[in-house]
Motif scaffolding. Structure first.
Motif, PDB file in Angstrom:
ATOM      1  N   LEU A  25      55.341  43.458  47.087  1.00 32.95           N
ATOM      2  CA  LEU A  25      53.984  42.921  46.989  1.00 32.95           C
ATOM      3  C   LEU A  25      53.963  41.627  46.182  1.00 32.95           C
ATOM      4  CD1 LEU A  25      50.888  43.091  47.240  1.00 32.95           C
ATOM      5  CD2 LEU A  25      50.912  44.581  45.231  1.00 32.95           C
ATOM      6  N   TYR A  63      51.383  38.237  37.653  1.00 34.40           N
ATOM      7  CA  TYR A  63      51.357  37.289  38.785  1.00 34.40           C
ATOM      8  C   TYR A  63      50.821  35.930  38.355  1.00 34.40           C
ATOM      9  CZ  TYR A  63      49.462  34.930  42.876  1.00 34.40           C
ATOM     10  OH  TYR A  63      49.151  33.987  43.804  1.00 34.40           O
ATOM     11  N   ILE A 109      43.676  40.464  47.174  1.00 37.63           N
ATOM     12  CA  ILE A 109      44.428  41.711  47.011  1.00 37.63           C
ATOM     13  C   ILE A 109      44.240  42.276  45.598  1.00 37.63           C
ATOM     14  CG2 ILE A 109      46.725  42.761  47.052  1.00 37.63           C
ATOM     15  CD1 ILE A 109      45.695  41.957  49.801  1.00 37.63           C
ATOM     16  N   VAL A 116      50.878  47.752  49.157  1.00 39.95           N
ATOM     17  CA  VAL A 116      50.302  47.869  47.814  1.00 39.95           C
ATOM     18  C   VAL A 116      50.785  49.124  47.107  1.00 39.95           C
ATOM     19  CG1 VAL A 116      48.148  48.326  46.570  1.00 39.95           C
ATOM     20  CG2 VAL A 116      48.284  46.420  48.164  1.00 39.95           C
ATOM     21  N   TYR A 147      55.319  38.802  48.297  1.00 39.66           N
ATOM     22  CA  TYR A 147      54.345  38.294  49.269  1.00 39.66           C
ATOM     23  C   TYR A 147      53.311  37.395  48.602  1.00 39.66           C
ATOM     24  CZ  TYR A 147      56.144  41.572  52.777  1.00 39.66           C
ATOM     25  OH  TYR A 147      56.935  42.242  53.663  1.00 39.66           O
ATOM     26  N   LEU A 148      52.790  37.825  47.454  1.00 38.79           N
ATOM     27  CA  LEU A 148      51.746  37.054  46.788  1.00 38.79           C
ATOM     28  C   LEU A 148      52.283  35.725  46.273  1.00 38.79           C
ATOM     29  CD1 LEU A 148      49.839  39.831  44.809  1.00 38.79           C
ATOM     30  CD2 LEU A 148      49.303  38.861  47.044  1.00 38.79           C
ATOM     31  N   ALA A 160      45.580  35.210  46.268  1.00 42.96           N
ATOM     32  CA  ALA A 160      46.039  36.558  45.897  1.00 42.96           C
ATOM     33  C   ALA A 160      44.920  37.425  45.339  1.00 42.96           C
ATOM     34  CB  ALA A 160      47.162  36.447  44.866  1.00 42.96           C
ATOM     35  N   LEU A 179      50.820  36.943  55.184  1.00 44.50           N
ATOM     36  CA  LEU A 179      51.267  37.424  53.870  1.00 44.50           C
ATOM     37  C   LEU A 179      50.259  38.394  53.259  1.00 44.50           C
ATOM     38  CD1 LEU A 179      52.698  34.111  52.393  1.00 44.50           C
ATOM     39  CD2 LEU A 179      54.004  36.172  52.941  1.00 44.50           C
ATOM     40  N   ALA A 182      50.998  42.115  52.338  1.00 41.98           N
ATOM     41  CA  ALA A 182      50.787  42.540  50.960  1.00 41.98           C
ATOM     42  C   ALA A 182      49.875  43.749  50.894  1.00 41.98           C
ATOM     43  CB  ALA A 182      50.204  41.379  50.151  1.00 41.98           C
ATOM     44  N   LYS A 183      48.844  43.750  51.728  1.00 41.81           N
ATOM     45  CA  LYS A 183      47.906  44.871  51.750  1.00 41.81           C
ATOM     46  C   LYS A 183      48.598  46.158  52.156  1.00 41.81           C
ATOM     47  CE  LYS A 183      43.559  46.302  53.894  1.00 41.81           C
ATOM     48  NZ  LYS A 183      42.482  45.911  54.855  1.00 41.81           N
TER      49      LYS A 183
END
Length: 1275
Positions: free
Chosen positions: A823, A856, A839, A816, A826-827, A836, A808, A812-813
């Motif tokens: 994103l 988030y 990231i 971005v 994923y987080l 998280a 993940l 996510a990376k």
């Protein structure tokens, strides 16, 4: 030397009795033989500067230096005694006061500051006292009076502040002058008697009948003088008074009850005379002012006497009324309480007669009315004016004047008066009821009276001019009443006649720019009530006109989807051309129902039937039956209706050949080409799918998806789930489209289908991944691994969990900067929320990224505290990010000791961190956008720089900059008061705004309530920074400044003059003396006379004289007096002339004429100011240069004549420092002094041709000026 005593012919027996009883005659006589050199003589003043050669002149014009007398005592002893007299000190019985007898005065000092300051000062005359060693001063027993005697036998009594209470002069026969060259024996019995008498006199408290009569007579005389001054003002001043003076009238005026006089002037409408009465006799009339004002004729416009009406407070939160001012002279000693209580123990109430016949006025008998009482008086007087005069405009004008003067709670009466005025003067209706009865009417009754005489051609105009403003006034008084009143008015009128309601509704249509009724819903509601309440059967045409004027709202009941409503709609329509005759038999229908015309009925039925047909999915759809029901409403079946019925019948035939769907599609598509094409393509795709022609089916679905035809999701779902269609990528695209537009109940199944398909794709693709670039391979495998794991978790309902943290994070990376929504997904899928941070901490510090991070953590905290168990999407994800962040922050910061898990408590600091960073970033961005050169980095680190920057932003006239400054101050916990105060200081000093603009800015920003909370600092800052920035001539700004200061607590205002006094002064000085430097007038380093003089004119001297006792004299102490203002002006008038005629006098006659022009003001000068005036025009350098000696002598002679006349009219008073006798002595001395310049010696010296011209002329000139000045210097 002439005697300085008053002329008196009455024999004073009291002295004779006291002398013979207490002090028997002695044989020894004391003869005075010394003639002292006069103080202020030519020798004393001239010797220090004159040349040695002028001593001969001095001796020739001066008095002899000494003379010899025969005396039983040695001459040296007599001289020593006379020259070395010590000051006398008298101590009061309680040792609290001391009286110090000096050469020319008695100083009274108090023990409070160890006798350092003077609390009173008495002036005593030296010229009457040939033997000053016999003078005596003493206190009475209760230390309230001081007695003073001289060697001539005069006795004077003063109070503790130095005011002269009374004088008992010695008989003229006992007052001897000092001889110049002969020896005259002096009888000391007078001096001895006065010594004894001064001990006796102050201790007599019963000041007897004869004394009472004296006080009573003096009081009466003062009353006459006051009335004479008032009469002079009423006549228009001294000049006009000489021409119009009426002896018989004044004989009555001087003795009449002053309140009765005021009432008579009020009844005559002479407001100027009443103003003079209020001004100069306020102590008698102020108690009855409101009752007196009620005597003006009711037919007289209140605007004429507006200056006399009382005023309320200046500020909205100030309920105190403005006090009335009554400038008057100082009290005479006979008017003090100790005198008046003896001569008039039961004073008369001069205004009692006002309340005998009108006891209801008694509540207005006050000198300090409250705001509530003034409101009652304005209401009472306005109703009284209307009642007695029937002139509503005058009553309304009084209420308007009251509102202008900040009188509260007048709006309701104002509303009724405006309505009454409209009724009387505009509607042309003379109501048969009184205003009092009119006020008792309900609002609907008042409205009906306004519109009682409508005419068809003027009705709408009258509605706009009369009815609409009335409704607006009622709505301001009670919110929502306008709608209720309008409904009642229209419905009650429609009951008998629809004519005028129809006109109103026709002028209320939405397309009218000035619609009478603007609310469409209200139009419909009132219109329905009007129609159903009409009881006439001959206005169906008007009812239809009203119906047609209403806004269109669709097809009503016909499209309701209910068969019973369709039948009800048919009852309201003409369903056939032959139906009109049969339907007219029902009276109920004629009265209460309105038929829609036949043509319109056909149109409505066709539109409704087509709407039902278009919504039918097949031949058996219920909407198809509703379409037929609509069509059957029209009984005679015209061609258009028949065509629709034929189409529905033909559908049964088409269904037998499998062409029903296409036929319906083509019918219902109508003119919508896109919809028609979409329906056809869906049928084609379905047919191809059934024929297993997947290529044609996919191409057709692709066309449908490219056209965003939403109903195609069903065929896309069928093709995407078809296992025989081997194009996996195409199938995934079809399923994604279906998920997007499908119904809610099939989303889960579609997601499972797409998940299985993607798992199959990943497996197939991984077989060939080795031939791809390594980056793409890793990325794809990560996606595939994650998708496979999650799909497996989904299919097993979470029974099988696959660890995916690293996958993940990698995914996510990679997304971005491509897809923030992905994103976030994923987080949120991470097993540990804090993972998280790997990231988030690497995201750039932008507003979007910081908000993303805060969002988030807010989601994670919210879901942890409120787990969601539902089957649908959590509403949390449908809210805006800002709202979610705010809710979570508010929740976590409001809990004192929360019992939360560690996973939640660890997330809260992260949320707060990103919220703070976001706030800092937004503030910094705002600062940058201002373009003011703010160093954002330094702003976030340097607290002092941050404070200076925030306060500096307040120093702008831009509202946006000020609001940012306030926002920053709140953000960083800085003082809002400091920001407000800085902004106010800037507005006054550097903004360039006008005073009105500053007032409006303060009101709009509402900064004053906050500022005055810290009253002490606000007052000090205003004085230090705002007051210094205001020009002294800017009276408007000073007025606003003192209005601001007036809101401070009295304890915080240290100035001698309070703000309310400044406000009153500025209001009166602003129109009359616009160029006056008002600030310099109160400057401790400025001479108020020099400040006033440049702007002093004949038009404003009376104004400044009335206000003089409110202006402090900072240099000399105390306050200015009216006489000094007239003295200043008359001096200016003499040298400069009037503004309109400033021609410089060319001759002695011109200067004498200029002097005569000053005559009308001389009577307003007290004796001491008379001396200043005469001195200023005869013994100054300007007088020496411009006026001849003969001219100055002539002026002195005329002045002497005038003063003698005044002296004969008036007695000496204690309110001045010198009496008229001293003025006479001064003028005689001045005349003798000027006569010196006519001596041959002086004239020869001035005109000498033998002296050197380089030096001696200047000496002569300077010496002559010095000689001239001697008379004008104080002795």
């Amino acid at each position: 030397m002439a005697s300085c005593a008053d002329d008196s012919e009455e024999e004073n027996i009291l002295y004779d009795v006291l002398v013979h009883e207490e002090w028997p005659q002695e044989s020894e006589l004391l003869v005075k033989a010394i003639k002292e050199r006069p103080r202020g003589s030519v020798v004393g003043r001239f010797a220090s500067v004159a040349e040695r050669s002028l001593w001969t002149f001095v001796r020739s014009v001066g008095y002899p230096l000494r003379s010899t007398t025969s005396c039983t005592l040695p001459n040296g002893l007599v001289q020593l005694v006379n020259n070395q007299i010590n000051w006398q000190i008298a101590v009061s019985s309680d040792s609290r006061l001391i009286a110090i007898l000096q050469d020319t005065c008695i100083e009274i000092r108090s023990h409070r500051d160890e006798y350092a300051s003077i609390v009173g000062k008495c002036t005593v005359s030296v010229c009457k006292d040939p033997y000053p060693q016999w003078r005596k001063v003493t206190w009475n027993r209760d230390s309230t009076m001081i007695g003073f005697s001289d060697s001539s036998g005069n006795v004077q009594v003063f109070d503790v502040v130095g005011s002269l209470l009374c004088t008992i002069p010695k008989d003229e026969t006992y007052m001897h002058t000092v001889p110049l060259d002969i020896n005259v024996p002096i009888d000391l019995s007078c001096a001895i008697a006065s010594l004894i008498f001064v001990e006796y006199k102050p201790n007599q408290q019963c000041l007897n009948l004869e004394q009472k009569e004296l006080c009573r007579s003096r009081t009466k005389l003062l009353t006459y003088l006051d009335r004479l001054s008032t009469y002079e003002v009423i006549l228009g001043g001294p000049s006009a008074a000489e021409e119009h003076f009426d002896h018989s009238f004044f004989r009555k005026f001087r003795s009449q009850n002053i309140v009765e006089t005021a009432v008579e002037y009020s009844q005559d409408g002479d407001w100027r005379a009443l103003d003079a009465i209020f001004t100069y006799h306020g102590r008698y009339t102020s108690l009855h002012r409101l009752a007196i004002l009620g005597n003006f004729p009711e037919t007289m416009s209140p605007f004429e006497y507006r200056d006399l009406l009382p005023e309320g407070g200046l500020l909205e939160d100030n309920t105190n009324v403005l006090n009335w001012e009554y400038p008057s002279r100082n009290k005479d000693w006979c008017e003090e309480d100790f005198c008046t209580s003896q001569i008039n123990p039961h004073p008369e109430d001069y205004g009692a007669f006002l309340y005998e016949e009108n006891p209801h006025l008694d509540k207005y008998r006050t000198t300090n009315p409250s705001d509530k009482l003034l409101t009652e008086w304005y209401k009472f007087r306005a109703c009284e004016i209307e009642q007695f005069s029937r002139q509503v405009d005058n009553a309304l004008e009084l209420i308007n004047l009251g509102i202008e003067r900040n009188i509260s709670d007048l709006n309701d009466l104002h509303t009724d008066l405006v309505t009454m005025e409209t009724l009387v003067y505009e509607c042309g209706t003379e109501p048969a009821i009184t205003f009092e009865e009119f006020r008792e009417l309900s609002d609907i009754e008042k409205l009906q009276m306004l519109m009682a005489k409508p005419t068809k051609d003027m009705y709408i105009k009258n509605v706009r001019q009369w009815l609409v403003p009335f409704l607006q006034r009622c709505d301001r008084k009670k919110q929502g009443s306008a709608q209720t009143l309008l409904r009642l008015y229209l419905v009650s009128m429609a009951k008998d006649d629809l004519t005028f309601p129809v006109m109103i509704f026709e002028n209320s249509r939405p397309d009218k720019p000035d619609a009478i009724i603007r609310d469409v819903q209200q139009v419909f509601s009132i219109a329905i009530d009007c129609i159903y309440n009409c009881e006439r059967d001959d206005q169906l045409n008007l009812a239809w006109t009203l119906f047609q004027s209403l806004p269109q709202k669709g097809y009503g009941l016909l499209c309701s989807g209910r068969l019973e409503n369709i039948k009800l709609a048919g009852d309201l329509m003409d369903r056939g051309m032959d139906e009109l005759d049969g339907a007219g038999s029902s009276r109920l229908m004629m009265l209460n129902e309105i038929k829609v015309p036949y043509d319109r009925s056909v149109e409505l039925v066709l539109n409704a039937a087509m709407e039902y047909f278009n919504s039918s999915s097949n031949l058996t759809d219920p909407c198809m039956e509703l379409a037929k029901a609509c069509l059957h409403l029209i009984a005679d079946v015209p061609a258009t209706i028949r065509a629709e019925l034929d189409l529905i019948e033909a559908l049964q035939l088409l269904s037998n050949y499998d062409l029903l769907q296409l036929a319906m599609l083509l019918r219902v598509s109508g003119d919508d080409i896109d919809d028609r094409n979409g329906r056809v393509l869906v049928l084609i795709a379905m047919a191809a799918l059934q024929a297993h022609d997947y290529r044609v089916a996919h191409d057709t679905c692709s066309d449908l998806m490219s056209q965003y035809y939403h109903p195609a999701w069903r065929v896309c779902k069928q093709l995407g789930e078809c296992e025989e269609f081997k194009d996996l990528t195409a199938r995934r695209c079809l399923l994604s489209y279906a998920v997007t537009y499908c119904d809610d109940d099939v989303i889960e199944s579609l997601m499972n289908s797409r998940s299985l398909l993607e798992t199959q794709m990943d497996i197939n693709y991984s077989k060939f991944a080795t031939v791809q670039p390594i980056e793409d391979t890793v990325k794809f495998l990560s996606h595939a691994l994650l998708r496979t794991g999650k799909c497996e978790e989904t299919r097993t309902s979470g029974e099988l969990v696959q660890p995916a943290t690293q996958v993940l994070l990698e995914l996510a990376k990679d997304c971005v900067f491509e897809d923030m929504s992905l994103l976030l997904g994923y987080l949120l899928a991470l097993p540990e929320s804090l993972d998280a941070e790997h990231i988030l901490e690497k995201l750039p510090r932008t507003a979007v990224c910081l908000q993303f991070a805060a969002y988030y953590y807010a989601l994670q905290i919210y879901t942890a505290l409120n787990p969601y168990q539902g089957s649908k999407v959590n509403d949390l994800y449908l809210q805006s990010p800002n709202e979610v962040i705010d809710v979570v922050i508010s929740h976590v910061t409001s809990q004192a000791t929360p019992d939360w898990s560690d996973s939640v408590t660890l997330l809260i600091p992260k949320l707060q961190l990103y919220v703070e960073l976001l706030a800092d970033f937004m503030q910094a961005e705002m600062l940058q956008n201002l373009g003011r050169g703010v160093d954002v980095a330094r702003f976030t680190q340097d607290n002092e720089y941050k404070h200076e920057t925030i306060v500096g932003l307040a120093m702008s006239e831009e509202v946006d900059a000020f609001e940012i400054s306030v926002s920053l101050a709140k953000r960083y916990n800085l003082s809002i008061w400091e920001v407000y105060m800085t902004h106010l200081e800037y507005l006054f000093s550097d903004s360039g705004l006008t005073t009105k603009e500053i007032e409006k800015r303060c009101k709009d920003l509402d900064i004053l309530p906050t500022l005055v909370e810290n009253s002490s600092d606000f007052c000090q800052r205003c004085k230090t920074y705002i007051y210094t920035s205001i020009e002294g001539e800017n009276h408007n700004r000073l007025l606003f400044y003192y209005t601001l200061i007036g809101q401070c607590d009295d304890s915080d205002i240290t100035d001698i003059i309070k703000p309310d006094t400044h406000i009153k002064l500025l209001k009166k000085l602003k129109p009359s003396m616009p160029g006056l430097d008002y600030k310099s007038l109160f400057d401790v380093e400025k001479d108020p006379f020099e400040v006033i003089k440049p702007v002093l004119q004949g038009s404003n001297v009376h104004v400044i004289a009335k206000l003089a006792n409110k202006i402090p004299d900072q240099l000399r102490g105390g306050f200015l007096v009216p006489s000094s203002m007239f003295c200043l002006y008359v001096n200016k008038l003499f040298w400069e002339g009037e503004q309109s005629a400033k021609k410089v006098p060319q001759s002695t006659a011109d200067w004498l004429h200029r002097y005569e022009a000053c005559g009308e003001y001389l009577q307003r000068l007290i004796p001491s100011d008379l001396i200043l005036f005469f001195d200023g025009i005869t013994f100054t350098e300007e007088a020496f240069v411009k006026l001849t000696v003969d001219c100055r002598v002539d002026i002195i002679k005329r002045a002497l004549k005038y003063v003698k006349q005044q002296s004969g009219k008036k007695k000496q008073t204690t309110e001045t420092e010198a009496n008229y006798e001293s003025v006479i002595q001064y003028l005689r001395q001045s005349q003798r002094h000027l006569d010196t310049f006519n001596s041959a010696f002086i004239k020869d010296l001035m005109n000498s041709q033998d002296v050197p011209k380089t030096y001696f002329p200047n000496l002569v000139y300077n010496t002559a000026i010095l000689l001239d000045y001697i008379q004008s210097q104080p002795i």
